[in-house]
Design a protein around this motif. Structure first.
Motif, PDB file in Angstrom:
ATOM      1  N   GLY A 551      -7.858  12.388  10.365  1.00  0.00           N
ATOM      2  CA  GLY A 551      -7.161  13.209   9.391  1.00  0.00           C
ATOM      3  C   GLY A 551      -6.053  12.483   8.666  1.00  0.00           C
ATOM      4  N   TYR A 552      -5.983  11.176   8.798  1.00  0.00           N
ATOM      5  CA  TYR A 552      -5.020  10.394   8.023  1.00  0.00           C
ATOM      6  C   TYR A 552      -5.644   9.048   7.683  1.00  0.00           C
ATOM      7  CZ  TYR A 552      -3.692   7.630  12.241  1.00  0.00           C
ATOM      8  OH  TYR A 552      -3.701   6.808  13.344  1.00  0.00           O
ATOM      9  N   ARG A 553      -5.053   8.377   6.707  1.00  0.00           N
ATOM     10  CA  ARG A 553      -5.510   7.070   6.262  1.00  0.00           C
ATOM     11  C   ARG A 553      -4.294   6.295   5.774  1.00  0.00           C
ATOM     12  NH1 ARG A 553     -10.662   5.506   4.315  1.00  0.00           N
ATOM     13  NH2 ARG A 553     -10.652   3.669   2.946  1.00  0.00           N
ATOM     14  N   PRO A 554      -4.054   5.077   6.253  1.00  0.00           N
ATOM     15  CA  PRO A 554      -2.861   4.340   5.842  1.00  0.00           C
ATOM     16  C   PRO A 554      -2.799   4.146   4.330  1.00  0.00           C
ATOM     17  CG  PRO A 554      -3.884   3.284   7.741  1.00  0.00           C
ATOM     18  CD  PRO A 554      -4.834   4.336   7.270  1.00  0.00           C
ATOM     19  N   ARG A 555      -1.609   4.345   3.755  1.00  0.00           N
ATOM     20  CA  ARG A 555      -1.424   4.186   2.312  1.00  0.00           C
ATOM     21  C   ARG A 555      -0.288   3.220   1.992  1.00  0.00           C
ATOM     22  NH1 ARG A 555      -0.443   8.381  -1.366  1.00  0.00           N
ATOM     23  NH2 ARG A 555       1.206   9.201  -0.012  1.00  0.00           N
ATOM     24  N   GLY A 556       0.294   2.598   3.030  1.00  0.00           N
ATOM     25  CA  GLY A 556       1.434   1.730   2.813  1.00  0.00           C
ATOM     26  C   GLY A 556       1.106   0.271   3.054  1.00  0.00           C
ATOM     27  N   VAL A 557       1.932  -0.398   3.860  1.00  0.00           N
ATOM     28  CA  VAL A 557       1.749  -1.830   4.115  1.00  0.00           C
ATOM     29  C   VAL A 557       0.351  -2.125   4.642  1.00  0.00           C
ATOM     30  CG1 VAL A 557       2.504  -3.753   5.558  1.00  0.00           C
ATOM     31  CG2 VAL A 557       4.206  -2.283   4.481  1.00  0.00           C
ATOM     32  N   HIS A 558      -0.170  -1.270   5.476  1.00  0.00           N
ATOM     33  CA  HIS A 558      -1.454  -1.529   6.132  1.00  0.00           C
ATOM     34  C   HIS A 558      -2.607  -0.734   5.535  1.00  0.00           C
ATOM     35  CE1 HIS A 558       1.671  -2.395   9.312  1.00  0.00           C
ATOM     36  NE2 HIS A 558       1.108  -3.566   9.093  1.00  0.00           N
ATOM     37  N   ARG A 559      -2.504  -0.376   4.269  1.00  0.00           N
ATOM     38  CA  ARG A 559      -3.585   0.365   3.631  1.00  0.00           C
ATOM     39  C   ARG A 559      -4.841  -0.503   3.569  1.00  0.00           C
ATOM     40  NH1 ARG A 559      -0.372  -0.158  -1.680  1.00  0.00           N
ATOM     41  NH2 ARG A 559      -1.030  -2.206  -2.404  1.00  0.00           N
ATOM     42  N   PRO A 560      -6.012   0.085   3.725  1.00  0.00           N
ATOM     43  CA  PRO A 560      -7.250  -0.695   3.639  1.00  0.00           C
ATOM     44  C   PRO A 560      -7.656  -1.037   2.216  1.00  0.00           C
ATOM     45  CG  PRO A 560      -7.751   1.604   4.144  1.00  0.00           C
ATOM     46  CD  PRO A 560      -6.249   1.471   4.189  1.00  0.00           C
ATOM     47  N   GLU A 561      -7.319  -0.200   1.252  1.00  0.00           N
ATOM     48  CA  GLU A 561      -7.742  -0.435  -0.130  1.00  0.00           C
ATOM     49  C   GLU A 561      -6.875  -1.483  -0.805  1.00  0.00           C
ATOM     50  OE1 GLU A 561      -9.083   3.487   1.123  1.00  0.00           O
ATOM     51  OE2 GLU A 561      -7.070   2.657   0.983  1.00  0.00           O
ATOM     52  N   PRO A 562      -7.399  -2.139  -1.853  1.00  0.00           N
ATOM     53  CA  PRO A 562      -6.541  -3.004  -2.670  1.00  0.00           C
ATOM     54  C   PRO A 562      -5.446  -2.184  -3.345  1.00  0.00           C
ATOM     55  CG  PRO A 562      -8.873  -3.378  -3.155  1.00  0.00           C
ATOM     56  CD  PRO A 562      -8.790  -2.141  -2.316  1.00  0.00           C
ATOM     57  N   GLY A 563      -4.468  -2.889  -3.922  1.00  0.00           N
ATOM     58  CA  GLY A 563      -3.418  -2.213  -4.660  1.00  0.00           C
ATOM     59  C   GLY A 563      -3.966  -1.474  -5.858  1.00  0.00           C
ATOM     60  N   ARG A 564      -3.143  -0.625  -6.427  1.00  0.00           N
ATOM     61  CA  ARG A 564      -3.603   0.248  -7.514  1.00  0.00           C
ATOM     62  C   ARG A 564      -3.800  -0.491  -8.823  1.00  0.00           C
ATOM     63  NH1 ARG A 564       0.624   5.059  -7.610  1.00  0.00           N
ATOM     64  NH2 ARG A 564       2.007   3.264  -7.755  1.00  0.00           N
ATOM     65  N   SER A 565      -3.177  -1.655  -8.982  1.00  0.00           N
ATOM     66  CA  SER A 565      -3.242  -2.370 -10.260  1.00  0.00           C
ATOM     67  C   SER A 565      -3.681  -3.811 -10.050  1.00  0.00           C
ATOM     68  CB  SER A 565      -1.869  -2.350 -10.956  1.00  0.00           C
ATOM     69  OG  SER A 565      -1.439  -1.038 -11.161  1.00  0.00           O
ATOM     70  N   PRO A 566      -4.946  -4.047  -9.609  1.00  0.00           N
ATOM     71  CA  PRO A 566      -5.376  -5.406  -9.353  1.00  0.00           C
ATOM     72  C   PRO A 566      -5.310  -6.263 -10.607  1.00  0.00           C
ATOM     73  CG  PRO A 566      -7.262  -3.924  -9.390  1.00  0.00           C
ATOM     74  CD  PRO A 566      -6.033  -3.067  -9.441  1.00  0.00           C
ATOM     75  N   VAL A 567      -4.983  -7.545 -10.391  1.00  0.00           N
ATOM     76  CA  VAL A 567      -4.863  -8.463 -11.519  1.00  0.00           C
ATOM     77  C   VAL A 567      -6.228  -8.926 -11.984  1.00  0.00           C
ATOM     78  CG1 VAL A 567      -4.009 -10.739 -12.191  1.00  0.00           C
ATOM     79  CG2 VAL A 567      -2.581  -9.234 -10.801  1.00  0.00           C
ATOM     80  N   PHE A 568      -7.135  -9.187 -11.043  1.00  0.00           N
ATOM     81  CA  PHE A 568      -8.441  -9.723 -11.388  1.00  0.00           C
ATOM     82  C   PHE A 568      -9.443  -8.587 -11.398  1.00  0.00           C
ATOM     83  CE2 PHE A 568      -6.070 -12.978  -9.071  1.00  0.00           C
ATOM     84  CZ  PHE A 568      -5.983 -13.927 -10.063  1.00  0.00           C
ATOM     85  N   THR A 569     -10.170  -8.416 -12.493  1.00  0.00           N
ATOM     86  CA  THR A 569     -11.062  -7.283 -12.657  1.00  0.00           C
ATOM     87  C   THR A 569     -12.420  -7.744 -13.127  1.00  0.00           C
ATOM     88  OG1 THR A 569     -10.324  -6.952 -14.926  1.00  0.00           O
ATOM     89  CG2 THR A 569      -9.156  -5.735 -13.212  1.00  0.00           C
TER      90      THR A 569
END
Length: 576
Positions: A551-569
């Protein structure tokens, strides 16, 4: 069966599985010619493949294993790789980075969308870049009609996905799932219509019980570390207040309560952290004894400031502010003022052979600073070419035998420096910017060899840092490879059972053993241990396939996803 009014060619558009059995010599010759045309653009086909000429195939990479086919009116773009005996049925869409195992069935009108649009509020969506984490589908998978599978999802071997499902999270092997969003219904190996009670079912139930217990005690865990007198958090009662403790409190509250800690409003939490940033360097120093910002050391010749706490605060404060809906008040100037030449010189001088963890931690800080600078006021981007220099240097210095950077195993600590340094390096660089890591299979080999070292992983000897630094690399490489996945899953299951048992009512998690060369705050429960172990539990649960029960998913330092504004696309693939 005859189909009045349908030509033989249009019949194969809808029933391509019959092509090998029913096609005429002329139709076979036409199919060979069509595949040769596609091959000129880089496609490759195994024996007895069929691709309908009525399908819209505009892939940059297309690989079909033997006995696979693409039916009429399917839409295929991007980089698509399929094993043997795979089918893409009529009107299905397969776009972006998509990898299929053997024996995958994709139903009509289903969409596998291995990419995503940015949707920042500052410009129209159609003008924003596309990103791609990719979709991976295992062997022997049946995906029903009108299913949507979103970018970043892995569907394990032997899964069945019911018609109309929207798959937003990974599915463990043997899962039968359905719904919007898709949820596991039962294990395919069960008998009859009832859910099978398997070891994973029991583990999932135990994980859910742990999460509910932690959630019910979260407010108490946070309150014991807050001082009304100083207006600050300490890691645990009786020790000094720290910047990290405040950030850990924000992350714990976000994980378990979905809200800021109740001691302050979100705006008050953010302001307490923002005012600590040094406007000249962009670093956040540790708190002074009176509770205000401390003093940073003098910078080196390249402008960098050697201060371990301040370097970590780039990660922890930046993430806490993001969770609070805020951001740094100033760019991280020690990063954005560094030239590519200075960066490379700094990388060359890091202690890779003796202290790979320190070297990896520096890369983590620098890369995170570069990421944070993109969202700073004015959109600072730093000196031209520095990010390219970073990833270029890393790409040419990685050891192809281990997939890592730096230290060789030593009698004193085995692979500890190597693996822990790898976690810090890749967390801030490859993982944060959504880039694949090099040599993922060799990384898995190196990490699993380290995970068997009883000095760090025997019962009662684990600490949060060492378990995290194995769990995250295994999770990260698992997005790219299924190499030794049964061993990875077995290790994760063992550690998950051990980790959830560490929770102490009302006080949370202790970081873990100190002494014998260990580091960290030790066994006593506190905010750092609680934040780290909550993230570790999620990673381990996801490796096992029961993370949805938390019922939770890390969203801070240990978030699994890349950051919201990736440089390389990815290059733009057209409207979606």
């Amino acid at each position: 069966m005859d189909h009045e009014g349908a030509t033989e060619d249009s019949y194969f558009d809808y029933c391509p599985w019959d092509f090998v059995r029913r096609a005429s010599s002329a139709q076979r010759a036409a199919q060979v010619a069509y595949q040769e045309t596609l091959a000129e653009a880089g496609a490759s086909f195994g024996a007895r493949c069929y691709v309908s000429s009525a399908a819209a195939v505009f892939a940059d990479v297309l690989r079909l294993g033997a006995d696979s086919y693409i039916a009429g009116y399917a839409y295929v773009t991007g980089e698509v790789r399929a094993g043997r005996d795979c089918c893409v049925n009529p009107y299905a869409t397969v776009r972006g980075h998509v990898t299929l195992g053997d024996g995958v069935r994709i139903g009509a009108h289903t969409s596998l969308l291995g990419f995503n649009h940015g949707f920042a509020p500052d410009r129209f969506v159609h003008r924003q870049p596309l990103t791609s984490k990719g979709i991976v589908i295992g062997d022997d998978v049946w995906i029903g009609s009108n299913v949507v599978v979103l970018d970043g999802v892995t569907i394990g071997d032997h899964c069945v996905v019911g018609a109309g499902a929207v798959v937003t999270k990974d599915l463990a092997p043997w899962t039968i799932a359905a719904g919007n969003p898709a949820r596991p219904l039962r294990d395919r190996r069960g008998h009859g219509g009832a859910a099978a009670v398997t070891p994973d079912t029991r583990l999932g139930d135990a994980v859910a019980e742990f999460a509910e217990r932690a959630r019910g005690q979260a407010a108490e865990v946070l309150a014991r570390c807050w001082s009304d007198e100083t207006g600050r958090y300490s890691d645990r009662p009786g020790v000094s207040a720290t910047v990290r403790a405040h950030c850990d409190a924000v992350e714990i509250a976000d994980l378990l309560l979905g809200a800021p800690p109740e001691q302050l409003t979100a705006a008050e939490h953010a302001e307490r952290l923002r005012v600590l940033q040094d406007p000249v360097s962009g670093f956040v120093p540790e708190l002074a004894p009176e509770g205000g910002p401390g003093v940073l050391p003098a910078p080196a010749r390249d402008g960098w400031i050697e201060d371990g706490a301040a370097e970590y605060h780039v990660l922890s404060v930046g993430s806490a502010l993001e969770l609070l809906g805020s951001r740094f008040a100033h760019p991280v100037h020690v990063v954005d003022r560094m030239t590519a030449g200075q960066l490379v010189a700094r990388l060359e001088a890091l202690p890779w052979r003796t202290r790979a963890w320190s070297a990896g931690a520096w890369v983590d800080c620098w890369a995170t600073g570069a990421y944070r600078d993109r969202e700073s006021p004015g959109g600072a981007r730093g000196e031209p070419g520095t990010l390219e220099a970073l990833f270029g240097w890393l790409g040419t210095r990685v050891d192809p035998l281990t997939g890592m950077w730096g230290s060789t195993p030593s009698p004193a600590d085995g692979r500890l420096q190597l693996v822990n340094g790898y976690y810090r390096l890749t967390r801030g660089s490859f993982a944060q910017f959504g880039l694949p890591v090099p040599y993922p299979e060799r990384v898995v080999d190196s990490v699993l060899a380290h995970a068997r070292d009883p000095r760090w992983f025997a019962s009662g000897r684990q600490n949060a840092c060492n378990v995290l630094d194995v769990a995250h690399p295994l999770w990260l490489t698992g997005r790219q490879t299924r190499h030794r996945e049964d061993e990875v899953r077995a290790w994760a299951k063992e550690q998950l059972v051990s980790a959830t048992a560490r929770w102490r009512d009302g006080v949370g998690f202790g970081f873990g053993p100190a002494g014998e060369g260990g580091s960290g705050p030790g066994r006593e429960p506190g905010l750092q241990g609680t934040e780290m172990w909550l993230a570790i539990v999620w990673l381990l649960a996801d490796l096992v396939g029961v993370a949805d029960r938390l019922g939770y998913r890390p969203r801070g330092v240990h978030r699994p996803e890349p950051g919201r504004s990736p440089v390389f696309t990815m290059p733009h693939q057209g409207p979606s």
